[in-house]
Motif scaffolding. Structure first.
Motif, PDB file in Angstrom:
ATOM      1  N   GLY A 170      -9.437  -2.554   0.662  1.00 43.34           N
ATOM      2  CA  GLY A 170      -9.071  -3.968   0.768  1.00 43.34           C
ATOM      3  C   GLY A 170      -7.736  -4.251   0.119  1.00 43.34           C
ATOM      4  O   GLY A 170      -7.353  -3.607  -0.857  1.00 43.34           O
TER       5      GLY A 170
ATOM      6  N   GLN B  14     -11.497   0.436  -2.840  1.00 44.02           N
ATOM      7  CA  GLN B  14     -10.417   1.264  -2.314  1.00 44.02           C
ATOM      8  C   GLN B  14     -10.793   2.743  -2.384  1.00 44.02           C
ATOM      9  O   GLN B  14     -11.290   3.206  -3.406  1.00 44.02           O
TER      10      GLN B  14
ATOM     11  N   CYS C 122      -2.938  -6.641  10.546  1.00 45.28           N
ATOM     12  CA  CYS C 122      -2.176  -6.590   9.298  1.00 45.28           C
ATOM     13  C   CYS C 122      -1.145  -5.467   9.354  1.00 45.28           C
ATOM     14  O   CYS C 122      -1.116  -4.671  10.282  1.00 45.28           O
TER      15      CYS C 122
ATOM     16  N   HIS D  20       0.862  -1.186   0.000  1.00 50.00           N
ATOM     17  CA  HIS D  20       0.000   0.000   0.000  1.00 50.00           C
ATOM     18  C   HIS D  20       0.895   1.231   0.000  1.00 50.00           C
ATOM     19  O   HIS D  20       1.063   1.879   1.022  1.00 50.00           O
TER      20      HIS D  20
ATOM     21  N   ASP E 115      -7.128  -5.888   5.367  1.00 50.19           N
ATOM     22  CA  ASP E 115      -8.207  -4.938   5.126  1.00 50.19           C
ATOM     23  C   ASP E 115      -7.984  -3.785   6.091  1.00 50.19           C
ATOM     24  O   ASP E 115      -7.812  -4.000   7.294  1.00 50.19           O
TER      25      ASP E 115
ATOM     26  N   ARG F 118      -8.023  -3.004  10.863  1.00 49.15           N
ATOM     27  CA  ARG F 118      -6.649  -3.232  10.415  1.00 49.15           C
ATOM     28  C   ARG F 118      -6.360  -4.697  10.615  1.00 49.15           C
ATOM     29  O   ARG F 118      -5.605  -5.083  11.496  1.00 49.15           O
TER      30      ARG F 118
ATOM     31  N   CYS G 232      -9.349   0.134   7.304  1.00 51.17           N
ATOM     32  CA  CYS G 232     -10.243   1.284   7.200  1.00 51.17           C
ATOM     33  C   CYS G 232     -10.122   2.083   8.485  1.00 51.17           C
ATOM     34  O   CYS G 232     -10.562   1.646   9.550  1.00 51.17           O
TER      35      CYS G 232
ATOM     36  N   LEU H 289     -12.532  -5.942  -4.547  1.00 51.92           N
ATOM     37  CA  LEU H 289     -12.403  -5.097  -3.365  1.00 51.92           C
ATOM     38  C   LEU H 289     -12.714  -3.634  -3.676  1.00 51.92           C
ATOM     39  O   LEU H 289     -12.897  -3.253  -4.839  1.00 51.92           O
TER      40      LEU H 289
ATOM     41  N   TYR I 298      -6.982  -7.792  -0.035  1.00 54.96           N
ATOM     42  CA  TYR I 298      -7.121  -9.246   0.056  1.00 54.96           C
ATOM     43  C   TYR I 298      -7.401  -9.882  -1.292  1.00 54.96           C
ATOM     44  O   TYR I 298      -7.722  -9.206  -2.268  1.00 54.96           O
TER      45      TYR I 298
ATOM     46  N   CYS J 267      -8.360   3.600   3.576  1.00 56.95           N
ATOM     47  CA  CYS J 267      -9.488   2.682   3.665  1.00 56.95           C
ATOM     48  C   CYS J 267      -9.571   1.878   2.375  1.00 56.95           C
ATOM     49  O   CYS J 267      -9.771   2.436   1.300  1.00 56.95           O
TER      50      CYS J 267
ATOM     51  N   HIS K 125      -8.165 -10.823   7.018  1.00 59.31           N
ATOM     52  CA  HIS K 125      -9.337 -11.689   6.913  1.00 59.31           C
ATOM     53  C   HIS K 125      -8.909 -13.095   6.547  1.00 59.31           C
ATOM     54  O   HIS K 125      -8.024 -13.277   5.715  1.00 59.31           O
TER      55      HIS K 125
END
Ligand SMILES: *[C@@H]1O[C@H](CO)[C@@H](O)[C@H](O)[C@H]1NC(C)=O
Ligand SMILES: *[C@@H]1O[C@H](CO)[C@@H](O)[C@H](O)[C@H]1NC(C)=O
Length: 385
Positions: free
Chosen positions: A107, A307, A163, A99, A135, A142, A137, A305, A109, A105, A145
């Motif tokens: 995904g 974003q 994460c 990222h 994930d 944080r 937001c 997902l 995954y 905020c 999943h």
């Protein structure tokens, strides 16, 4: 040239050592990835991916992956492979995600789909087998999943797994083993592990099933109506009489005994009720339905997902049945580029600081020599904030 004779046992050994790689994607062939990945057209607003190694990287080519390019979008893209079942085998799902936009905020995954997934229409409602990965937001979400599809429902892991939230590339791996254990690794480190049955909200489900099995079948047994339990069984404690003559009397067999009647929650021969139920469930398809982490027809991997701020890069996808292979693949990809990536980021950060300082100095000079106006404007701006 002499023919090299390879003994059969050597071939066999080699075969044993081979991992099955169901899917591997490193995006090393330029724009050809577009032939393998199908962008969903279910909605004209679905965001687009491009191939990019981002603003900073460990290796310009090797770090190229799928990057989200538009803010505030849903993304839906997937790739197929030869369908397989992970029944009785280990399943490793691994990939890297970065990222670099400093995720606010969105995904990060992946989803594993059944082979009959409609790729062109992939959307949030497309049924999947497994959802795995980070994930983020705000400060509240944080997590990593690990969602398993079981009996027409999605089941999240009960343990919350944190994460990574920084802007660097991280290696995520999920291992599901045939003994119903699992492991989540981040950057090669084991972060969480345990029994699938216990770490998912499935014990209640199992209890429910068990109760219904119990009320139906155990009662029958108690009533003495069940055929199975009415059968005679061999008296294992009996031994062949010393005067037995096989030639005259035939093969000796232990005498058949009638089971004593059911008593006090114990089966006739003393089997505990729970053990009996377990065996009963094993014999019917109860237990196959309890194979929570077995999926018959795995055939596609996808990014489905949302974003808010785009820029995430997905790379180094791997699906295999071999933990060691996955570990080595992780080392050969992420392991090789993570160091240089951080170095490049550090250099860029230094340059940015230097640039900012130069701009500040420039502003001061302008203020000093360009009259009072500039300084006034600066104060004015500050007031607005
Ligand atoms: C999107 O997918 C859904 C379900 O798969 C389908 O009902 C719908 O018609 C699709 N929309 C478009 C524009 O293709
Ligand atoms: C677990 O299952 C129970 C019963 O099905 C349900 O009430 C509960 O909300 C579930 N908990 C989670 C965390 O999913």
């Amino acid at each position: 040239m002499a023919l090299v004779h390879v003994p059969l046992w050597a071939v066999c050994m080699l075969r044993v050592a081979l991992a099955t790689v169901y899917f591997q994607e490193e995006f090393l062939d330029g724009e050809h990835w577009r032939n393998r990945w199908v962008q969903s057209t279910n909605d004209s607003k679905i965001g687009h991916f491009r191939l990019s190694s981002g603003k900073f990287y460990g290796h310009k080519e090797k770090d190229k992956g799928l990057q989200t390019t538009q803010n505030g979008r849903f993304y839906a893209i997937s790739a197929r492979f030869k369908p397989f079942s992970n029944k009785g085998k280990t399943l490793v799902i691994q990939y890297t995600v970065k990222h670099e936009q400093k995720m606010d905020c969105g995904g990060g995954y992946i989803k594993l789909f059944p082979a009959d997934v409609d790729q062109k229409n992939l959307n949030g409602k497309s049924q999947y087998y497994i959802m795995f990965g980070p994930d983020i937001c705000g400060f509240d979400i944080r997590k990593v999943h690990v969602i398993l599809h079981f009996k027409n429902q999605y089941h999240s892991n009960k343990k919350s797994i944190r994460c990574k939230v920084d802007g660097f590339t991280h290696l995520y791996a999920l291992i599901l083993r045939p003994d119903l254990t699992y492991e989540v690794k981040i950057d090669g480190q084991s972060i969480e592990s345990g029994g699938i049955e216990y770490d998912w909200n499935l014990t209640s489900l199992k209890k429910m099933e068990k109760t219904s099995a119990e009320s139906k079948d155990w009662e029958q047994v108690e009533d003495g109506k069940s055929q199975d339990w009415e059968k005679h069984f061999l008296d294992a404690s009996a031994s062949k009489p010393s005067d037995w003559n096989s030639e005259l009397d035939g093969d000796w067999q232990a005498p058949m005994l009638q089971k004593p009647p059911y008593q006090d929650g114990l089966k006739p021969e003393g089997i505990d009720k729970d053990i009996w139920l377990h065996q009963k469930m094993k014999n019917t398809n109860y237990l196959t339905e309890y194979d929570l982490s077995e999926f018959e027809n795995i055939g596609a991997i996808g990014l489905e997902l949302w974003q808010v701020r785009s820029g995430t890069i997905f790379d180094n996808f791997l699906i295999t049945d071999d933990e060691e292979y996955a570990e080595n693949f992780g080392k050969a990809t992420w392991g090789e580029t993570k160091g240089p990536e951080r170095e490049m980021d550090a250099i860029q950060a230094k340059e940015e600081v230097k640039k900012a300082r130069e701009e500040d100095e420039q502003d001061l000079l302008m203020g000093r020599f360009g009259g009072q106006e500039n300084i006034f404007q600066r104060f004015h701006k500050r007031d607005e904030l």
